[in-house]
Structure formats: C-alpha cells, structure tokens
Design a protein around this motif. Structure first.
Motif, PDB file in Angstrom:
ATOM      1  N   MET A  88       3.169 -14.813   6.252  1.00 18.36           N
ATOM      2  CA  MET A  88       4.556 -13.337   6.562  1.00 18.36           C
ATOM      3  C   MET A  88       5.804 -13.985   5.828  1.00 18.36           C
ATOM      4  SD  MET A  88       4.255 -10.956   8.549  1.00 18.36           S
ATOM      5  CE  MET A  88       5.795  -9.870   9.139  1.00 18.36           C
ATOM      6  N   LEU A  89       5.647 -15.904   5.945  1.00 17.98           N
ATOM      7  CA  LEU A  89       7.005 -16.001   5.254  1.00 17.98           C
ATOM      8  C   LEU A  89       6.638 -15.942   3.629  1.00 17.98           C
ATOM      9  CD1 LEU A  89       8.067 -18.849   6.484  1.00 17.98           C
ATOM     10  CD2 LEU A  89       8.380 -17.199   6.786  1.00 17.98           C
ATOM     11  N   SER A  90       5.137 -16.177   3.164  1.00 16.23           N
ATOM     12  CA  SER A  90       5.229 -15.766   1.960  1.00 16.23           C
ATOM     13  C   SER A  90       4.655 -14.494   1.207  1.00 16.23           C
ATOM     14  CB  SER A  90       2.956 -16.665   1.456  1.00 16.23           C
ATOM     15  OG  SER A  90       2.521 -16.504   0.250  1.00 16.23           O
ATOM     16  N   LEU A  91       4.499 -13.231   2.337  1.00 12.56           N
ATOM     17  CA  LEU A  91       4.980 -12.136   2.257  1.00 12.56           C
ATOM     18  C   LEU A  91       5.876 -11.841   1.178  1.00 12.56           C
ATOM     19  CD1 LEU A  91       4.153  -9.061   1.902  1.00 12.56           C
ATOM     20  CD2 LEU A  91       4.287  -9.148   3.907  1.00 12.56           C
ATOM     21  N   ILE A  92       7.292 -12.421   2.427  1.00 12.39           N
ATOM     22  CA  ILE A  92       8.485 -12.219   2.220  1.00 12.39           C
ATOM     23  C   ILE A  92       8.704 -12.410   0.226  1.00 12.39           C
ATOM     24  CG2 ILE A  92      10.697 -13.017   2.634  1.00 12.39           C
ATOM     25  CD1 ILE A  92       9.532 -13.061   5.742  1.00 12.39           C
ATOM     26  N   ASP A  93       8.364 -14.303   0.101  1.00 13.56           N
ATOM     27  CA  ASP A  93       8.441 -14.872  -1.230  1.00 13.56           C
ATOM     28  C   ASP A  93       7.752 -13.677  -2.622  1.00 13.56           C
ATOM     29  OD1 ASP A  93      10.152 -17.040   0.204  1.00 13.56           O
ATOM     30  OD2 ASP A  93       8.554 -18.099   0.401  1.00 13.56           O
ATOM     31  N   SER A  94       6.944 -12.822  -1.711  1.00 13.72           N
ATOM     32  CA  SER A  94       6.220 -12.075  -3.136  1.00 13.72           C
ATOM     33  C   SER A  94       6.946 -10.848  -2.818  1.00 13.72           C
ATOM     34  CB  SER A  94       4.957 -12.084  -1.968  1.00 13.72           C
ATOM     35  OG  SER A  94       4.383 -13.167  -2.011  1.00 13.72           O
ATOM     36  N   ALA A  95       7.651 -10.547  -1.539  1.00 16.53           N
ATOM     37  CA  ALA A  95       8.238  -9.281  -2.184  1.00 16.53           C
ATOM     38  C   ALA A  95       9.824  -9.393  -3.179  1.00 16.53           C
ATOM     39  CB  ALA A  95       8.662  -8.473  -0.959  1.00 16.53           C
ATOM     40  N   ILE A  96       9.919 -10.037  -2.366  1.00 17.09           N
ATOM     41  CA  ILE A  96      11.276 -11.700  -3.085  1.00 17.09           C
ATOM     42  C   ILE A  96      11.407 -11.073  -4.361  1.00 17.09           C
ATOM     43  CG2 ILE A  96      13.112 -13.147  -3.408  1.00 17.09           C
ATOM     44  CD1 ILE A  96      13.490 -12.821  -0.295  1.00 17.09           C
ATOM     45  N   ARG A  97      10.239 -11.410  -5.618  1.00 21.63           N
ATOM     46  CA  ARG A  97       9.550 -12.293  -6.700  1.00 21.63           C
ATOM     47  C   ARG A  97      10.030 -10.179  -7.469  1.00 21.63           C
ATOM     48  NH1 ARG A  97       6.626 -16.009  -4.774  1.00 21.63           N
ATOM     49  NH2 ARG A  97       4.680 -15.049  -4.415  1.00 21.63           N
ATOM     50  N   ALA A  98       9.222  -9.607  -6.969  1.00 24.70           N
ATOM     51  CA  ALA A  98       8.592  -8.126  -6.846  1.00 24.70           C
ATOM     52  C   ALA A  98      10.165  -7.750  -6.806  1.00 24.70           C
ATOM     53  CB  ALA A  98       7.640  -7.819  -6.231  1.00 24.70           C
ATOM     54  N   GLY A  99      11.173  -8.295  -6.851  1.00 29.01           N
ATOM     55  CA  GLY A  99      12.770  -7.393  -7.001  1.00 29.01           C
ATOM     56  C   GLY A  99      12.378  -5.932  -5.873  1.00 29.01           C
ATOM     57  N   VAL A 100      12.328  -6.293  -4.518  1.00 28.47           N
ATOM     58  CA  VAL A 100      12.714  -5.690  -3.652  1.00 28.47           C
ATOM     59  C   VAL A 100      14.036  -5.725  -2.919  1.00 28.47           C
ATOM     60  CG1 VAL A 100      12.538  -7.637  -0.512  1.00 28.47           C
ATOM     61  CG2 VAL A 100      11.452  -5.041  -1.608  1.00 28.47           C
ATOM     62  N   GLY A 101      14.049  -4.355  -2.207  1.00 29.05           N
ATOM     63  CA  GLY A 101      15.664  -3.882  -2.577  1.00 29.05           C
ATOM     64  C   GLY A 101      15.647  -4.461  -1.432  1.00 29.05           C
ATOM     65  N   HIS A 102      14.900  -3.929   0.096  1.00 29.06           N
ATOM     66  CA  HIS A 102      15.909  -4.069   1.441  1.00 29.06           C
ATOM     67  C   HIS A 102      14.389  -4.429   2.220  1.00 29.06           C
ATOM     68  CE1 HIS A 102      17.598  -1.815   4.784  1.00 29.06           C
ATOM     69  NE2 HIS A 102      17.735  -3.106   5.615  1.00 29.06           N
ATOM     70  N   ILE A 103      14.810  -5.450   3.276  1.00 30.09           N
ATOM     71  CA  ILE A 103      13.311  -5.990   4.641  1.00 30.09           C
ATOM     72  C   ILE A 103      14.136  -5.854   5.592  1.00 30.09           C
ATOM     73  CG2 ILE A 103      11.919  -7.847   5.019  1.00 30.09           C
ATOM     74  CD1 ILE A 103      12.319  -9.294   1.730  1.00 30.09           C
ATOM     75  N   VAL A 104      13.184  -5.000   5.819  1.00 28.87           N
ATOM     76  CA  VAL A 104      13.737  -5.167   7.974  1.00 28.87           C
ATOM     77  C   VAL A 104      12.479  -5.378   8.478  1.00 28.87           C
ATOM     78  CG1 VAL A 104      13.790  -3.513   9.802  1.00 28.87           C
ATOM     79  CG2 VAL A 104      14.810  -2.715   7.028  1.00 28.87           C
ATOM     80  N   PHE A 105      12.759  -5.798   9.256  1.00 30.62           N
ATOM     81  CA  PHE A 105      10.990  -6.526  10.006  1.00 30.62           C
ATOM     82  C   PHE A 105      12.103  -6.390  11.924  1.00 30.62           C
ATOM     83  CE2 PHE A 105      10.901 -11.292  12.756  1.00 30.62           C
ATOM     84  CZ  PHE A 105       9.126 -10.969  12.705  1.00 30.62           C
ATOM     85  N   ILE A 106      10.670  -6.155  11.700  1.00 31.06           N
ATOM     86  CA  ILE A 106      10.260  -5.679  13.301  1.00 31.06           C
ATOM     87  C   ILE A 106      10.154  -6.069  14.200  1.00 31.06           C
ATOM     88  CG2 ILE A 106       9.514  -4.397  14.852  1.00 31.06           C
ATOM     89  CD1 ILE A 106      10.640  -2.746  13.015  1.00 31.06           C
ATOM     90  N   SER A 107      11.074  -7.365  14.947  1.00 35.40           N
ATOM     91  CA  SER A 107      10.925  -8.761  16.017  1.00 35.40           C
ATOM     92  C   SER A 107      10.961  -7.705  17.462  1.00 35.40           C
ATOM     93  CB  SER A 107      12.311  -9.216  15.510  1.00 35.40           C
ATOM     94  OG  SER A 107      11.975 -10.785  16.235  1.00 35.40           O
ATOM     95  N   THR A 108      11.293  -8.685  18.583  1.00 34.61           N
ATOM     96  CA  THR A 108      10.698  -7.977  19.296  1.00 34.61           C
ATOM     97  C   THR A 108      12.375  -9.048  20.022  1.00 34.61           C
ATOM     98  OG1 THR A 108       9.598  -8.327  21.864  1.00 34.61           O
ATOM     99  CG2 THR A 108      10.043 -10.439  19.521  1.00 34.61           C
ATOM    100  N   THR A 109      12.273  -8.242  22.263  1.00 34.13           N
ATOM    101  CA  THR A 109      13.789  -8.964  22.843  1.00 34.13           C
ATOM    102  C   THR A 109      13.508 -10.143  23.118  1.00 34.13           C
ATOM    103  OG1 THR A 109      12.918  -7.137  24.014  1.00 34.13           O
ATOM    104  CG2 THR A 109      14.883  -7.009  22.858  1.00 34.13           C
ATOM    105  N   SER A 110      11.268 -10.641  23.535  1.00 33.02           N
ATOM    106  CA  SER A 110      11.176 -11.556  23.656  1.00 33.02           C
ATOM    107  C   SER A 110      11.269 -12.771  22.992  1.00 33.02           C
ATOM    108  CB  SER A 110       9.447 -11.464  23.915  1.00 33.02           C
ATOM    109  OG  SER A 110       8.834 -12.228  22.419  1.00 33.02           O
ATOM    110  N   VAL A 111      12.345 -12.839  21.938  1.00 35.31           N
ATOM    111  CA  VAL A 111      12.695 -13.969  21.356  1.00 35.31           C
ATOM    112  C   VAL A 111      13.720 -14.707  22.479  1.00 35.31           C
ATOM    113  CG1 VAL A 111      12.572 -12.839  18.862  1.00 35.31           C
ATOM    114  CG2 VAL A 111      14.971 -13.087  20.064  1.00 35.31           C
ATOM    115  N   TYR A 112      14.587 -13.990  23.227  1.00 33.31           N
ATOM    116  CA  TYR A 112      15.417 -14.305  24.295  1.00 33.31           C
ATOM    117  C   TYR A 112      15.275 -15.080  25.303  1.00 33.31           C
ATOM    118  CZ  TYR A 112      18.057 -10.937  21.613  1.00 33.31           C
ATOM    119  OH  TYR A 112      19.233 -10.018  21.134  1.00 33.31           O
ATOM    120  N   GLY A 113      13.495 -15.256  25.830  1.00 28.59           N
ATOM    121  CA  GLY A 113      12.652 -15.551  26.662  1.00 28.59           C
ATOM    122  C   GLY A 113      13.039 -14.642  27.809  1.00 28.59           C
TER     123      GLY A 113
END
Length: 270
Positions: A88-113
């Motif tokens: 996932m981090l590699s994909l993000i890096d590739s997107a930035i190198r390609a000049g992506v304008g906006h990244i929206v990441f679908i996360s989860t409320t499970s991050v709160y435990g």
C-alpha cells in the motif's frame, strides 16, 4: 476535460461510489479478477487487472491530476499484514510520483480499538488491537506525513450497511454475549454522499469518521432487525446491563461536510 477517479479494489462499496460519480468523472476501477474486470467494462467502467504488489506502471498512466480512492481491504483472516502495508505504501509513492491530485483512503473505526466505553470524536487517539487495524493506522500515518505534498482525505467507516448488506444476517440464530454493547453502523447511501462531497469539492485534507448518530444496544437492535427481515434473531446475553462499548461520534464530521445523514437512526437501515 473529465478527470479520472481511480478506485483500487472495485468491490461492494466502490460499485455504489462509481455509479454515483460516473457523470462527473471517468471511473477507472481495479480488480484482481479478470472476470470482474470484464464485468466492469461491460458497465462502461475502464477496468484494470491489478493486485497489490503488482507493477504500478499500467495504473500510473491514469493518475496525473486524478483522485485515487484507496479501497483495498487487507483480508479479515490475515494476521501478518506487513506485505499488505508495504505494498500500500509503495502504491502511494507511485501515485505521488505520477502526479496524483488527491488521495482518499478508506479506513475503519476499528483503529480506535474496542476496549473502551468512551464517546470518540475523530480527534480521539487510535488504539489498534487487531492486525487489520494496525495496518490501517500505519497507512494513515504515512499519508498524514505527506499532507504538505498532496491533499489527503482519511475516511474511517463504521460497520457497513446497505440495501443488500446488513450485519443481522450474519448474526442470525447465533448465541452471542455482550448484548449491552452499543452499535456503530453507517449506511452506504450516506457514505456515497460524503465521498461525493470530498471528491467533487475542494479536497478535504483531514481525517474524519462516518457513523450513524444513535447507538442502541446490539442485543436489542439486531433482534429487531432480524425480525424485520424475517430471519431467525440472534440470542444475546447481557442485554439488560448498562450500555457499554465505544460510541463513534460523527456529528462534527457530518457538519464539516455539510451533510445530514439520511440514515442517522440505525432503525431506518432495515
């Protein structure tokens, strides 16, 4: 010129998002399945066979000035998600190198435990306990470190509900504990409204979470939902105890987006 909306992991949620935004964007969807790609193409969606870890070059040609919606789940049964996070981090890096304008990441409320009885705003500290939640937090933190370079929207979703999806179906007939725990659900129609606002308008360079506005006990709610659906209700212990468990308070987030959720009451979700 119509901009690209590139959705990695074109699954259940992406289907609703793509349909809602198809008039405003050229939708590009990725899937690991060749058959799924053929099905997407038949729907008029530009489809690309891609799995995390694959060469990103074929994907990068769609990314300049595009919105990239990262919607790839790590897998419910996975316990070692180092490779998932790395890719996932590699994909993000590739997107930035390609000049992506906006990244929206679908996360989860499970991050709160789950070891809390607190009411949590989007500013509450994360406390991930599962491998999946820890992977989501790692990706969130990496994206947040890039906000000076690019617009980043992190959208943490509560439990998903839709016309063809409700957790009561998987709970039907089961014997379960902790009926006093409060539920945190969000309807796909409200998610689509939120993502439409985030993607169409000035990009939200922030972290939000999305959830309904009321939180009944699950021992009451899922029994009523099952009855309404005509399926065998689950049987919970502890329902009569004082309400417990976390509450995802999304009021500020909905207000930030200028949205009143249609399904603020979970009892309208079945």
């Amino acid at each position: 010129m119509t901009l690209n909306l590139v959705i990695t992991g074109y699954g259940w949620l992406a289907g609703y998002v793509g349909e809602a935004l198809n008039d405003d964007f050229n939708i590009v969807g990725t899937s690991r399945s060749r058959d799924k790609c053929h099905a997407l193409q038949a729907q008029g969606i530009e489809a690309l066979e891609y799995a995390l870890g694959d060469n990103t070059k074929p994907l990068e040609r769609y990314l300049p000035n595009a919105t990239l919606l990262l919607n790839v789940p790590p897998g419910r049964r996975s316990t070692n998600l180092d490779a998932f996070t790395k890719h996932m981090l590699s994909l993000i890096d590739s997107a930035i190198r390609a000049g992506v304008g906006h990244i929206v990441f679908i996360s989860t409320t499970s991050v709160y435990g789950d070891n809390t009885d607190e009411t949590l705003t989007a500013q509450a500290p994360t406390n991930p306990q599962t491998a999946s939640a820890k992977a989501h937090v790692a990706i969130e933190q990496y994206l947040l470190s890039l906000r000076e370079q690019i617009n980043v929207s992190i959208v943490r979703l509560a439990g998903l509900v839709g016309p063809d999806r409700h957790p009561a179906r998987s709970l039907s007939g089961r014997q379960l504990e902790a009926g006093n725990k409060r539920i945190n659900l969000v309807h796909v129609f409200d998610i689509v409204k939120a993502l439409g606002e985030i993607i169409r308008c000035t990009p939200l360079n922030d972290t939000i979470h999305l959830c309904s506005l009321s939180h009944p006990k699950r021992g009451l709610y899922y029994v009523e939902a099952a009855k309404a659906m005509g399926i065998e209700p689950p049987d919970f212990t502890g329902t009569d105890a004082e309400p417990g468990g976390k509450v995802i308070d999304a009021r500020e987030c909905w207000a930030q987006l200028g949205i009143t959720p249609e399904f603020a009451d979970p009892y309208r979700m079945f």
